[in-house]
Design an enzyme around this catalytic site. Sequence first.
Site, short mmCIF file in Angstrom:
data_model
loop_
_atom_site.label_atom_id
_atom_site.label_comp_id
_atom_site.label_asym_id
_atom_site.label_seq_id
_atom_site.Cartn_x
_atom_site.Cartn_y
_atom_site.Cartn_z
N ASP A 12 0.80 -1.25 0.07
CA ASP A 12 0.01 0.00 -0.05
C ASP A 12 0.83 1.34 -0.07
O ASP A 12 1.99 1.42 0.44
CB ASP A 12 -0.87 -0.11 1.08
CG ASP A 12 -2.07 0.76 1.17
OD1 ASP A 12 -2.44 1.21 0.12
OD2 ASP A 12 -2.81 1.41 2.03
N ASN A 14 1.32 3.49 -2.91
CA ASN A 14 1.97 3.87 -4.20
C ASN A 14 1.43 5.23 -4.44
O ASN A 14 1.96 6.29 -4.91
CB ASN A 14 1.38 2.95 -5.34
CG ASN A 14 1.94 1.68 -5.33
OD1 ASN A 14 3.04 1.35 -4.45
ND2 ASN A 14 1.50 0.78 -5.94
N GLY A 15 -0.02 5.58 -4.47
CA GLY A 15 -0.62 6.76 -4.76
C GLY A 15 0.13 7.93 -3.89
O GLY A 15 0.20 8.92 -4.47
N HIS A 29 2.55 3.50 -8.86
CA HIS A 29 2.42 2.15 -9.19
C HIS A 29 3.46 1.60 -10.10
O HIS A 29 4.21 0.52 -9.88
CB HIS A 29 1.03 1.96 -10.07
CG HIS A 29 -0.28 2.14 -9.12
ND1 HIS A 29 -0.37 1.88 -7.99
CD2 HIS A 29 -1.35 3.24 -9.67
CE1 HIS A 29 -1.55 2.25 -7.73
NE2 HIS A 29 -2.29 2.95 -8.50
N LEU A 124 11.68 -20.41 -5.33
CA LEU A 124 10.70 -19.36 -4.70
C LEU A 124 9.34 -19.48 -5.34
O LEU A 124 9.33 -19.64 -6.73
CB LEU A 124 10.97 -18.04 -4.54
CG LEU A 124 9.84 -16.89 -4.13
CD1 LEU A 124 9.79 -16.98 -2.65
CD2 LEU A 124 10.44 -15.68 -4.59
N ARG A 172 2.22 -5.01 5.79
CA ARG A 172 1.48 -4.21 5.09
C ARG A 172 2.10 -2.79 5.20
O ARG A 172 2.46 -2.44 6.37
CB ARG A 172 -0.23 -3.80 5.96
CG ARG A 172 -0.70 -2.74 4.91
CD ARG A 172 -2.32 -2.59 5.57
NE ARG A 172 -2.95 -1.63 4.53
CZ ARG A 172 -4.07 -1.75 4.00
NH1 ARG A 172 -4.78 -2.80 4.34
NH2 ARG A 172 -4.48 -1.00 3.31
N ARG A 178 -4.94 -2.55 8.78
CA ARG A 178 -6.04 -3.61 8.35
C ARG A 178 -5.68 -4.65 7.36
O ARG A 178 -4.50 -4.53 6.79
CB ARG A 178 -7.13 -2.63 7.96
CG ARG A 178 -6.97 -1.89 6.82
CD ARG A 178 -8.36 -1.09 6.42
NE ARG A 178 -7.90 -0.15 5.48
CZ ARG A 178 -7.82 1.23 5.59
NH1 ARG A 178 -8.18 1.67 6.75
NH2 ARG A 178 -7.56 2.06 4.74
#
Length: 225
Positions: A12, A14-15, A29, A124, A172, A178
């Site tokens: 989370d 990027n923007g 992005h 991987l 995150r 969350r």
Amino acid sequence: MNQTLHIAIIMDGNGRWAEKQGQKRVKGHEQGAKVVRTITEFCAAHKNIERLTLYAFSTENWKRPRLEVEFLMKLLEKYLKNEMEVYIKNNIRFEPIGDIRAFSTSLQKLIKEVKQKTEHCDGLVQSLALNYGSHDEILRAINTLKNEKNDITDEMLSNALDCKHQVDIMIRTGGDHRISNFLLWQLSYAELFFTDTLWPDFNEEELKKILNDFTKRERRFGGLN
Ligand code: FPP
């Protein structure tokens, strides 16, 4: 310890990363996709990491402005085309999760092609969550099992999910605390790590620190030591 860890990441921020520099959100992005490569290569070279599952596009992300969605689709296409060689070179198996039927026919074809061309790789496993939502995944699994005569077991449901593997470490980035409909079944005993770092600024050093912190956590899985 040998190739055992499953790391899942909600990428989370990027923007906000782009906006902070006065750039359009999509630039974030683009930079985020580069970090996907760096982190994937780091994990591929790390002997303890078996799986890396990355939340690239959620079932809810369709609500974003059309142009941003279109950009993300193009970026994914570009990324997959470029990455084919990187996957093979690093012995990485690509196993997408999510319902890709919502994507264009050409993108679906490309996703399946990369999956098939890396099937023989045994290093991987990198899973991109594409049009992924945990509720959607669980519902699709339940629907495939609904005609079972016997009671559904934990193992049966696990095996019917797109991602059949429990997560050890969930990270995150971007400051929010969350789960956002990501791997709800698979996160049952995951150790959770939240960082304010925006995804385009995330790097190997921060991941190394998380891996180190993880070794200090006592995992009891509901038992006593
Ligand atoms: C969240 O940032 C990120 C996404 C919705 C998508 C994740 C996509 C990438 C990391 C790049 C593309 C990946 C590949 C594999 C090609 P946000 O836009 O919600 O950031 P914000 O919270 O700052 O607005």
